[in-house]
Design a protein around this motif. Sequence first.
Motif, short mmCIF file in Angstrom:
data_model
loop_
_atom_site.label_atom_id
_atom_site.label_comp_id
_atom_site.label_asym_id
_atom_site.label_seq_id
_atom_site.Cartn_x
_atom_site.Cartn_y
_atom_site.Cartn_z
N SER A 79 40.88 39.90 52.68
CA SER A 79 39.43 39.84 52.65
C SER A 79 38.92 39.45 51.26
CB SER A 79 38.85 41.20 53.04
OG SER A 79 37.48 41.28 52.75
N GLU A 80 37.82 38.71 51.24
CA GLU A 80 37.21 38.34 49.97
C GLU A 80 36.82 39.56 49.16
OE1 GLU A 80 33.41 35.67 48.33
OE2 GLU A 80 34.09 35.50 50.42
N SER A 81 36.47 40.65 49.85
CA SER A 81 36.07 41.88 49.17
C SER A 81 37.23 42.59 48.48
CB SER A 81 35.42 42.84 50.17
OG SER A 81 36.36 43.27 51.15
N GLU A 82 38.46 42.14 48.74
CA GLU A 82 39.65 42.74 48.12
C GLU A 82 40.19 41.90 46.96
OE1 GLU A 82 41.31 45.05 52.11
OE2 GLU A 82 42.43 43.34 51.33
N GLN A 83 39.48 40.82 46.62
CA GLN A 83 39.92 39.93 45.55
C GLN A 83 38.83 39.82 44.49
OE1 GLN A 83 41.73 36.15 47.17
NE2 GLN A 83 40.89 36.92 49.12
N THR A 84 39.23 39.53 43.27
CA THR A 84 38.28 39.25 42.20
C THR A 84 38.12 37.75 42.10
OG1 THR A 84 38.77 41.27 40.99
CG2 THR A 84 37.82 39.46 39.73
N GLY A 85 37.03 37.23 42.62
CA GLY A 85 36.83 35.79 42.70
C GLY A 85 35.85 35.26 41.67
N GLU A 86 35.30 34.12 41.96
CA GLU A 86 34.49 33.37 41.00
C GLU A 86 33.27 34.15 40.52
OE1 GLU A 86 33.02 30.51 38.50
OE2 GLU A 86 35.02 30.74 39.40
N SER A 87 32.73 35.02 41.34
CA SER A 87 31.50 35.72 40.97
C SER A 87 31.66 36.57 39.71
CB SER A 87 31.02 36.61 42.12
OG SER A 87 31.99 37.61 42.43
N VAL A 88 32.86 37.03 39.44
CA VAL A 88 33.10 37.85 38.24
C VAL A 88 33.21 36.98 36.98
CG1 VAL A 88 34.73 39.46 37.15
CG2 VAL A 88 34.16 39.71 39.56
N TYR A 89 33.61 35.72 37.14
CA TYR A 89 33.87 34.86 35.99
C TYR A 89 32.70 33.90 35.69
CZ TYR A 89 38.67 36.36 36.90
OH TYR A 89 39.80 37.11 37.11
N ALA A 90 31.72 33.85 36.57
CA ALA A 90 30.63 32.89 36.42
C ALA A 90 29.66 33.29 35.32
CB ALA A 90 29.88 32.74 37.75
N ARG A 91 29.22 32.32 34.54
CA ARG A 91 28.15 32.47 33.55
C ARG A 91 28.46 33.57 32.53
NH1 ARG A 91 26.22 32.60 38.39
NH2 ARG A 91 25.61 34.78 38.24
N ASN A 92 29.67 33.58 32.02
CA ASN A 92 30.04 34.52 30.95
C ASN A 92 31.24 33.95 30.18
OD1 ASN A 92 32.44 35.18 32.46
ND2 ASN A 92 31.25 36.64 33.66
N ASP A 93 31.77 34.75 29.27
CA ASP A 93 32.87 34.30 28.42
C ASP A 93 34.23 34.78 28.90
OD1 ASP A 93 31.16 32.97 26.68
OD2 ASP A 93 30.83 34.75 25.45
N LEU A 94 34.31 35.29 30.13
CA LEU A 94 35.59 35.77 30.64
C LEU A 94 36.45 34.60 31.11
CD1 LEU A 94 34.53 38.89 32.75
CD2 LEU A 94 35.63 38.87 30.50
N ASP A 95 37.73 34.66 30.78
CA ASP A 95 38.70 33.69 31.28
C ASP A 95 39.34 34.20 32.56
OD1 ASP A 95 38.44 31.72 29.43
OD2 ASP A 95 40.25 32.23 28.30
N ARG A 96 39.70 33.28 33.44
CA ARG A 96 40.57 33.61 34.57
C ARG A 96 41.99 33.57 34.02
NH1 ARG A 96 37.14 29.70 35.46
NH2 ARG A 96 35.51 29.81 37.05
N GLY A 97 42.50 34.71 33.61
CA GLY A 97 43.81 34.75 32.97
C GLY A 97 44.93 34.76 34.00
N HIS A 98 45.79 33.72 33.99
CA HIS A 98 46.94 33.73 34.87
C HIS A 98 47.81 34.96 34.58
CE1 HIS A 98 46.26 29.42 35.78
NE2 HIS A 98 47.06 29.61 36.80
N LEU A 99 48.28 35.63 35.63
CA LEU A 99 49.26 36.69 35.48
C LEU A 99 50.66 36.08 35.51
CD1 LEU A 99 47.50 39.38 37.69
CD2 LEU A 99 47.53 39.21 35.18
N VAL A 100 51.06 35.52 36.67
CA VAL A 100 52.22 34.64 36.67
C VAL A 100 51.78 33.36 35.97
CG1 VAL A 100 53.77 33.25 38.11
CG2 VAL A 100 53.23 35.61 38.76
N ARG A 101 52.41 33.08 34.85
CA ARG A 101 52.03 31.91 34.07
C ARG A 101 52.17 30.64 34.90
NH1 ARG A 101 55.15 30.12 28.62
NH2 ARG A 101 56.80 29.97 30.18
N ARG A 102 51.23 29.70 34.73
CA ARG A 102 51.18 28.55 35.61
C ARG A 102 52.50 27.79 35.69
NH1 ARG A 102 51.04 23.24 35.46
NH2 ARG A 102 51.21 23.25 33.20
#
Length: 292
Positions: free
Chosen positions: A78-101
């Motif tokens: 479910s989308e409600s069980e994931q941290t998606g784009e809404s947390v990263y939008a319009r701020n200085d937070l990076d989407r930090g890879h856990l398993v490196r790309r």
Amino acid sequence: MDSTIAERAGYRSDFLAVPVALPAPSAGTPVRELSYTHFTVLLDPVRRLALSTGVNIDGGSLYDLERGDDWHLDARVSESEQTGESVYARNDLDRGHLVRRRDPVWGDRATAMQANIDTFAYPNAAPQANDFNQSKELWLGLEDHVLSYAQANRNRISVFTSPVLALNDPLYRGVGIPQAFWKVAVWTSAATGTSALRSAGFVLDQSSQLTDIDLDDSSAQALIDGGPPPLGPYLSYQVPVEDIESLTGLDFGDLVGADVMGPVLAGRADGSPRTGWVRLRSEDDISLEKAA
């Protein structure tokens, strides 16, 4: 959803010469196990971030592919069980890879390309400070350093990593923002004539940069202003795997005994936390030899 995503093999416990299980939470902990190409994410559906990730890296068949940036939700949960784009939008937070790309991007070209895409699934991300300081650069290069060391041993390593999901993580847009991350690298050594398991644990930590009072006050003001909590400069450490087990509540099994820092634990007469943690300022500070 990708029609073949359910067929992803994920992390393999038999990848090294000695079997190594994915670090697991205690029985009864809610978790969503998500298999991708050459890696697996154990997602905490309450915190909406990974409890643990595990990746197999074959350094002899890595592909150098363009990065891409196609972040996407995983339709298996479910989308409600994931941290998606809404947390990263319009701020200085990076989407930090856990398993490196680049870590799972190996094998034949088609497999490598799929692995590259898979690493951009949101369950494989966690909010991180966007500033690229020296400790963060060192953190991102740890796999390369361990892989180079392990080249004599089939050129393979497995790596586990995730945020430390603490109860006092400051909330932002409904998600607790991690203040630290952990990583455990695993390989085998044939120096004794048989395949011996070796592990090394690391923590990327910023909690020491702010007192509890400063963190609380700064976080509260950030929320009033509509911004994310402050994330200060990171510090990188090599730490006993047993400490990571305590920080996370995960079971690392044989990796505690295989830890190259194992002798540090014997000197803890009072059981003090962080005793023996080694601050990493460069690759020269990393120890991968098991002390006698």
